[in-house]
Design a protein around this motif. Sequence first.
Motif, mmCIF file in Angstrom:
data_model
loop_
_atom_site.group_PDB
_atom_site.id
_atom_site.type_symbol
_atom_site.label_atom_id
_atom_site.label_comp_id
_atom_site.label_asym_id
_atom_site.label_seq_id
_atom_site.Cartn_x
_atom_site.Cartn_y
_atom_site.Cartn_z
ATOM 1 N N VAL A 112 38.064 -7.363 46.273
ATOM 2 C CA VAL A 112 39.247 -7.214 45.436
ATOM 3 C C VAL A 112 38.927 -6.235 44.315
ATOM 4 O O VAL A 112 37.919 -6.383 43.617
ATOM 5 C CB VAL A 112 39.678 -8.574 44.849
ATOM 6 N N THR A 113 39.791 -5.237 44.153
ATOM 7 C CA THR A 113 39.601 -4.249 43.084
ATOM 8 C C THR A 113 40.053 -4.836 41.754
ATOM 9 O O THR A 113 40.838 -5.784 41.719
ATOM 10 C CB THR A 113 40.385 -2.960 43.382
ATOM 11 N N PRO A 114 39.560 -4.262 40.649
ATOM 12 C CA PRO A 114 39.958 -4.770 39.330
ATOM 13 C C PRO A 114 41.468 -4.687 39.138
ATOM 14 O O PRO A 114 42.113 -3.759 39.625
ATOM 15 C CB PRO A 114 39.248 -3.834 38.354
ATOM 16 N N LYS A 115 42.001 -5.664 38.412
ATOM 17 C CA LYS A 115 43.432 -5.697 38.129
ATOM 18 C C LYS A 115 43.647 -5.645 36.623
ATOM 19 O O LYS A 115 42.835 -6.171 35.859
ATOM 20 C CB LYS A 115 44.054 -6.966 38.697
ATOM 21 N N GLY A 116 44.735 -5.042 36.209
ATOM 22 C CA GLY A 116 45.051 -4.973 34.788
ATOM 23 C C GLY A 116 43.950 -4.294 34.005
ATOM 24 O O GLY A 116 43.483 -3.229 34.378
ATOM 25 N N ASP A 117 43.520 -4.944 32.941
ATOM 26 C CA ASP A 117 42.459 -4.359 32.125
ATOM 27 C C ASP A 117 41.075 -4.826 32.557
ATOM 28 O O ASP A 117 40.081 -4.552 31.898
ATOM 29 C CB ASP A 117 42.684 -4.661 30.640
ATOM 30 N N ASP A 126 37.590 -4.915 34.671
ATOM 31 C CA ASP A 126 36.725 -3.805 35.083
ATOM 32 C C ASP A 126 35.727 -4.198 36.155
ATOM 33 O O ASP A 126 34.839 -3.440 36.487
ATOM 34 C CB ASP A 126 35.997 -3.225 33.878
ATOM 35 N N LYS A 127 35.883 -5.399 36.728
ATOM 36 C CA LYS A 127 34.924 -5.853 37.738
ATOM 37 C C LYS A 127 35.585 -6.033 39.096
ATOM 38 O O LYS A 127 36.718 -6.486 39.196
ATOM 39 C CB LYS A 127 34.294 -7.164 37.299
ATOM 40 N N THR A 177 30.261 -4.534 38.592
ATOM 41 C CA THR A 177 30.828 -3.453 37.801
ATOM 42 C C THR A 177 31.119 -2.262 38.711
ATOM 43 O O THR A 177 30.638 -2.203 39.857
ATOM 44 C CB THR A 177 29.861 -3.008 36.697
ATOM 45 N N ALA A 178 31.855 -1.307 38.202
ATOM 46 C CA ALA A 178 32.167 -0.109 38.987
ATOM 47 C C ALA A 178 30.896 0.642 39.363
ATOM 48 O O ALA A 178 30.778 1.151 40.480
ATOM 49 C CB ALA A 178 33.124 0.797 38.214
ATOM 50 N N SER A 179 29.923 0.702 38.461
ATOM 51 C CA SER A 179 28.678 1.413 38.779
ATOM 52 C C SER A 179 27.887 0.678 39.861
ATOM 53 O O SER A 179 27.275 1.318 40.727
ATOM 54 C CB SER A 179 27.829 1.629 37.534
ATOM 55 N N GLU A 180 27.891 -0.650 39.834
ATOM 56 C CA GLU A 180 27.224 -1.414 40.895
ATOM 57 C C GLU A 180 27.963 -1.224 42.215
ATOM 58 O O GLU A 180 27.345 -1.054 43.266
ATOM 59 C CB GLU A 180 27.196 -2.905 40.552
#
Length: 68
Positions: A12-17, A19-20, A42-45
């Motif tokens: 599942v991609t991050p939703k709203g504000d 970032d994970k 996190t996005a970098s992981e």
Amino acid sequence: MQASDIQVINTVTPKGDGDKFTINFTTQTDDFSIGSGRILLTASEMAEVTEFNKAETILNKLKEVIKQ
């Protein structure tokens, strides 16, 4: 526990504000099972995750968290 014991349900991609990213999974070994588990990345992981290494990523994250 091995990566082959883990079945990825979805990502599942991050939703709203948020970032994970969330990876939902199940796992079953001879000694225990997890019927509904999730890890947050996190996005970098997540940038290093592919469909082929998701189970290994979950296993590594579980080991990291358990050591704390």
